[in-house]
Design a protein around this motif. Structure first.
Motif: not given
Length: 291
Positions: A1-8, A181-186, A236-239
């Motif tokens: 799911m695209p989150e804040l960084p990808e949508v920005e 979900n992804a960035y909360s983990d990070e 890019e997000k996954k990497s």
């Protein structure tokens, strides 16, 4: 799911490619994606794009008419949606109901973009409104965690009354806009914090650590994604992930094995050594969580 960084990053990309261009055609191809009907999507045709904004995970394309009337094309990409830039667009118009294509927007220079959604759960949402606040999801958003006025005190105030686990608080769009979900983990990995720690019980040092991890993680992801073409943002997000989506791999900080807790429709990843004092969290599907 695209989150804040990808949508920005999409906002930056579309600002460069859309602003000043005239929308010549809007083709809705999946009725399930359209959440508003008045004005219709075709009301955007003939309008000039004036700006591209972001509200949490929502993209907001502003298009104006010669008489000064302004409409907003607001999109939420949900879990499996994406924006695909086409330069040029295919010559032949797409056929409704064929493949993942939900909406096509054509511009006066022959370029444009498609909104697509994979899978069978159709959650991509498209709104045409006169004010973004008419979109229920936008109206209920909490503060943007990268806003200049979002400081440590603001985060502390949000957490103070929360009796939920911190992972859930970070993902709640009515509390903070844009974190999934992804960035909360990070963020929690960088803060060295258990995802199941109660938000209201964080002490002053833990709040400071969480705030610094939040700003650093999101800020770095935005900078890393800036300038990336729309089609490469998912990769890019996954990497850039250190723990999310890396179950079974070594933690890049301590070398311990990254673990996972699964839920009905999602999962989280964490490092036991960095975040839970070396104790693995039990899978919620099988037993009670260890704190």
């Amino acid at each position: 799911m695209p989150e804040l960084p990808e949508v920005e990053a999409l906002r930056h990309f579309l600002t460069e490619h859309l602003v000043g261009r005239t929308i010549t055609r809007v083709l809705p191809l999946a009725v399930s994606a359209l959440k508003t009907y008045d004005p219709p999507p075709t009301a955007l045709e003939g309008r000039i794009v004036g700006a591209v904004g972001r509200h949490g995970k929502f993209l907001d394309i502003t298009a104006g008419a010669p008489d000064g009337d302004v409409l907003h094309l607001v999109t939420h990409l949900a879990r499996a949606g994406w924006l695909q830039w086409k330069d040029p667009l295919p010559a032949h118009p797409p056929r409704p109901g064929k493949g993942p294509l939900a909406l096509r927007v054509a511009l006066d220079d022959g370029s444009g973009f498609d909104l697509t959604e994979a899978g069978t759960q159709k959650r991509l949402a498209v709104y045409v409104v006169r004010d973004p606040a008419e979109v229920p999801g936008v109206a209920r958003l909490g503060p943007d965690p990268l806003a200049e006025d979002f400081d440590r005190a603001a985060l502390a105030a949000l957490l103070g009354g929360e009796r939920r686990r911190v992972k859930g608080v970070l993902r709640d769009q009515s509390v903070l806009a844009g974190i999934g979900n992804a960035y909360s983990d990070e963020i929690l990995h960088m803060a060295r914090m258990s995802p199941f720690k109660l938000a209201a019980k964080l002490d002053e040092d833990e709040i400071t650590g969480l705030y610094e991890a939040l700003r650093t993680t999101l800020g770095a992801a935005v900078e890393r994604s800036r300038g990336t073409a729309a089609g490469r943002l998912k990769t890019e997000k996954k990497s850039g992930m250190r723990v999310h989506g890396r179950t079974g791999e070594p933690c890049p900080v301590c070398g311990d094995t990254i673990r996972e807790v699964s839920f009905s429709d999602s999962s989280l990843q964490y490092c036991p050594t960095c975040q839970t004092g070396g104790k693995p969290l039990a899978d919620r599907r099988l037993s009670r969580l260890l704190k």
